[in-house]
Design an enzyme around this catalytic site. Structure first.
Site, PDB file in Angstrom:
ATOM      1  N   LYS A 255       0.863  -1.191   0.000  1.00 36.30           N
ATOM      2  CA  LYS A 255       0.000   0.000   0.000  1.00 36.30           C
ATOM      3  C   LYS A 255       0.900   1.243   0.000  1.00 36.30           C
ATOM      4  CE  LYS A 255      -4.310   0.310   1.971  1.00 36.30           C
ATOM      5  NZ  LYS A 255      -5.326   0.267   3.036  1.00 36.30           N
ATOM      6  N   GLU A 333     -18.568  -5.980  10.681  1.00 35.39           N
ATOM      7  CA  GLU A 333     -19.488  -5.213  11.530  1.00 35.39           C
ATOM      8  C   GLU A 333     -20.536  -6.107  12.189  1.00 35.39           C
ATOM      9  OE1 GLU A 333     -18.439  -4.264   8.579  1.00 35.39           O
ATOM     10  OE2 GLU A 333     -17.557  -2.281   8.858  1.00 35.39           O
ATOM     11  N   ARG A 361     -25.340  -2.717   7.738  1.00 33.01           N
ATOM     12  CA  ARG A 361     -25.270  -4.177   7.458  1.00 33.01           C
ATOM     13  C   ARG A 361     -25.392  -5.004   8.733  1.00 33.01           C
ATOM     14  NH1 ARG A 361     -19.652  -5.786   4.692  1.00 33.01           N
ATOM     15  NH2 ARG A 361     -20.872  -5.007   2.972  1.00 33.01           N
TER      16      ARG A 361
END
Ligand SMILES: Cc1ncc(C[n+]2csc(CCOP(=O)(O)OP(=O)(O)O)c2C)c(N)n1
Ligand SMILES: CC(=O)[C@@H](O)[C@H](O)COP(=O)(O)O
Ligand SMILES: [Mg+2]
Length: 588
Positions: A255, A333, A361
């Site tokens: 990254k 989550e 969600r």
């Protein structure tokens, strides 16, 4: 010397030599660093996906073949290679290029939702559709190691691996990080896979014979491949495409690759950078970070959970002080919420720090795993209301419309830092019901004192002859007070009240409503019915003789723009509120 300007579309990638491809990758990086640093966006993830994306477009024929990017924040290179370099000047700005794939922008773009861990499910559905319709289109899904920690990814892998006749190519973009290093047993397994063949990284001829998590689920496994070596990735992708079965191509990337400030950024390798000229100011997140840390010192039962976003959601200081009391569960989550329920059952008070849009969600978990058991779990929703440049799937405009249907759940919206500190303290003292504190991605304003309190409501402005009541939700109190000042110049005195707890309906609002002829609830959440926002609906349902109207956001997917532009466009700014009040008054 091949440059980005030579690439009008993926077809221009064919025939380029290794040296051309190296030049092109370099030019793409320079373009990304310049434009994203200026406009803001996902610099680190896209610098890590340069060679991977070039190879994808050389091996597969998009848009005939479908290229899916999980979360989509790493799709800038894909956009640059599919004819959208010109639009990058307005990246993430009103009317400009979206920071995620966009179906209105290009036939090369498929998934617009920036919520992680969905690409493999789309791939499963697309592959089934192509098989049933006899199409030869191929399906490729680029999934980050972080996105792979989300439950949906494993639900999809369970289906994909069981279908040897549906050859989806899963490109695992393994840069070992979400924002922070990716957590859990999966991260350890990927580390082992990366290490077991360090020497073989550059070129991988065929599937590995040794077993691993993916092969045990029915996938061929190719890798690990150096994700910054275009030729190596192409070899692996061609081999994968030729297998005619589900296959995981494990690409190892970095990254922030090629940009020293990103490579050296230990926090998150410049995962998401703000616009170059972005103003400072204390954020709501920062006020929360200090408050939760103070609370952690007073309340040893308070623990915190994050879904791979400890720093962005404001848990960095708490984690530094109480490392054993913060749980990063990965981009998971649903698991975070039900694990919090378990923590509460175990006698602790969990605080789930999460962006508003990502809690959607986990609604079932809030409803059935927390509220049904009357558990004291506190949800702190950052990026609530209008978010801005991240667009439709990032606005936090659904939480205060959806969550109030949960029995026992209470929602609070602080108007200023002082109220955030007080409301968070109050929330973690409620041990028999879920509580929600919500605030936007914005700088906080100054504290706004109440002129007096009625029940649980703060009166912020009042006048004995006022016929208009503005019910201000959270930080919109500032806009309401500014509108009240403007209305005063039109000889329209106004009362402004902040209920602080917006659900369930605060009884003090009923008395106040009865004393005014026009009541306007100003809330940055989506309308839930004819009368508008949740609060207005609740007030109107009481049958008070007043006329209740609402300022709320439409039930629509709002495109990216700045937060101020979107609030203004929907009348949630001082002049919008003033204009509407005057219009409503003139109608009587
Ligand atoms: C459901 C959901 N939760 C949280 C986020 C916030 N988020 C955006 S990107 C990201 C990290 C993604 O990591 P990875 O999939 O490895 O992609 P990388 O950025 O490393 O390329 C997170 C947590 C999200 N987009 N969706
Ligand atoms: C892609 C994603 O979901 C996040 O990276 C998102 O862009 C959050 O951005 P902020 O943290 O800047 O609001
Ligand atoms: Mg990653």
């Amino acid at each position: 010397m091949t440059s980005l300007a030579d690439i009008a579309g993926p077809g221009d990638l064919a025939g380029l030599s290794t040296a051309d491809l190296r030049d092109l990758a370099e030019d793409v990086r320079a373009f990304l660093i310049e434009r994203v640093s200026r406009n803001g966006g996902h610099l680190g993830p896209n610098l890590g996906a340069v060679e991977l994306t070039i190879a994808l477009h050389r091996v597969f024929r998009s848009p005939h073949d479908v290229l899916l990017f999980d979360t989509g924040h790493q799709s800038y290179v894909h956009k640059l290679l599919t004819g959208r370099q010109g639009e990058f000047a307005a990246l993430r700005q009103a009317g400009g290029t979206s920071g995620y794939p966009s179906r209105t922008e290009s036939p090369h773009d498929v998934v617009e939702n920036s919520h992680a861990s969905t690409a493999l499910s789309y791939a499963d559905g697309l592959a089934k559709a192509f098989a049933l319709t006899g199409s030869d289109r191929r399906v490729v899904a680029v999934v980050g190691d972080g996105a792979l920690t989300g439950g949906m990814s494993w639900e999809a892998l369970n289906n994909l691996g069981a279908a040897p006749d549906r050859p989806v190519v899963v490109v695992l973009n393994d840069n070992t990080r979400s924002y922070a290093p990716t957590v859990g047993a999966l991260a350890a397994h990927l580390r082992a896979l990366r290490q077991c063949d360090e020497g073989r990284l550059p070129h991988v001829a065929g599937p590995r014979t040794s077993a691993n998590l993916f092969t045990e689920l029915g996938f061929a496994y190719l890798g690990p491949v150096d994700g910054h070596d275009v030729a190596a990735v192409e070899d692996a992708l061609r081999a994968a495409a030729g297998l005619g079965r589900p296959v995981v191509v494990h690409c190892v990337t970095a990254k922030g690759k090629g940009h020293r400030p990103a490579e050296d950024d230990d926090a998150d390798h410049m995962h998401a950078v703000g616009p170059a000229n972005s103003s400072g100011g204390t954020s709501w997140t920062s006020v929360f970070a200090d408050t939760i840390t103070d609370l952690g010192a007073e309340r040893p039962d308070v623990v915190c959970l994050t879904a791979a976003m400890a720093l962005p959601a404001g848990l960095g200081r708490f984690a530094a002080r109480f490392p054993e009391r913060v749980f990063d569960v990965g981009i998971a989550e649903q698991h975070a919420v039900t694990s919090a329920a378990g923590l509460a059952m175990g006698g602790l008070h969990p605080v789930v720090a999460i962006y508003s849009t990502f809690l959607s969600r986990a609604f079932d978990q809030v409803l059935m795993d927390v509220a049904l058991h009357r558990l004291g779990v506190t949800f702190v929703l950052d990026r609530a209301g209008v978010t801005g440049p991240d667009g439709a799937s990032h606005h936090g405009m659904w939480d205060a419309s959806i969550l109030p249907v949960v029995p026992g759940l209470r929602v609070a919206a602080p108007r200023d830092p002082a109220r955030l500190r007080a409301l968070l303290r109050a929330a973690v003292s409620i041990s028999d019901a879920p509580t929600v504190i919500r605030y936007p991605k914005a700088s906080v304003g100054p504290d706004i004192p109440a002129v007096r309190r009625v029940g649980g409501c703060d009166i912020l402005r009042e006048h004995p002859d006022a016929e208009v009541l503005l019910v201000a939700v959270g930080p919109l109190a500032g806009a309401c007070l500014a509108a009240a000042d403007e209305l005063a110049t039109h000889d329209v005195p106004v009362t402004v009240v902040d209920p602080q707890w917006t659900a369930p309906l605060n009884p003090c609002l009923l008395k106040l409503s009865a004393a005014h002829r026009l009541v306007l609830a100003v809330e940055d959440t989506t309308v839930t019915g004819a009368l508008g926002g949740r609060l207005a609906q609740a007030l109107a349902a009481t049958g008070e003789p007043t006329c209740v109207a609402t300022f709320a956001l439409p039930s629509a997917f709002l495109p990216h723009a700045s937060r101020a532009e979107i609030l203004r466009a929907h009348g949630l700014d001082p002049s919008g509120i003033t204009t509407t009040v005057l219009k409503r008054l003139s109608r009587r």
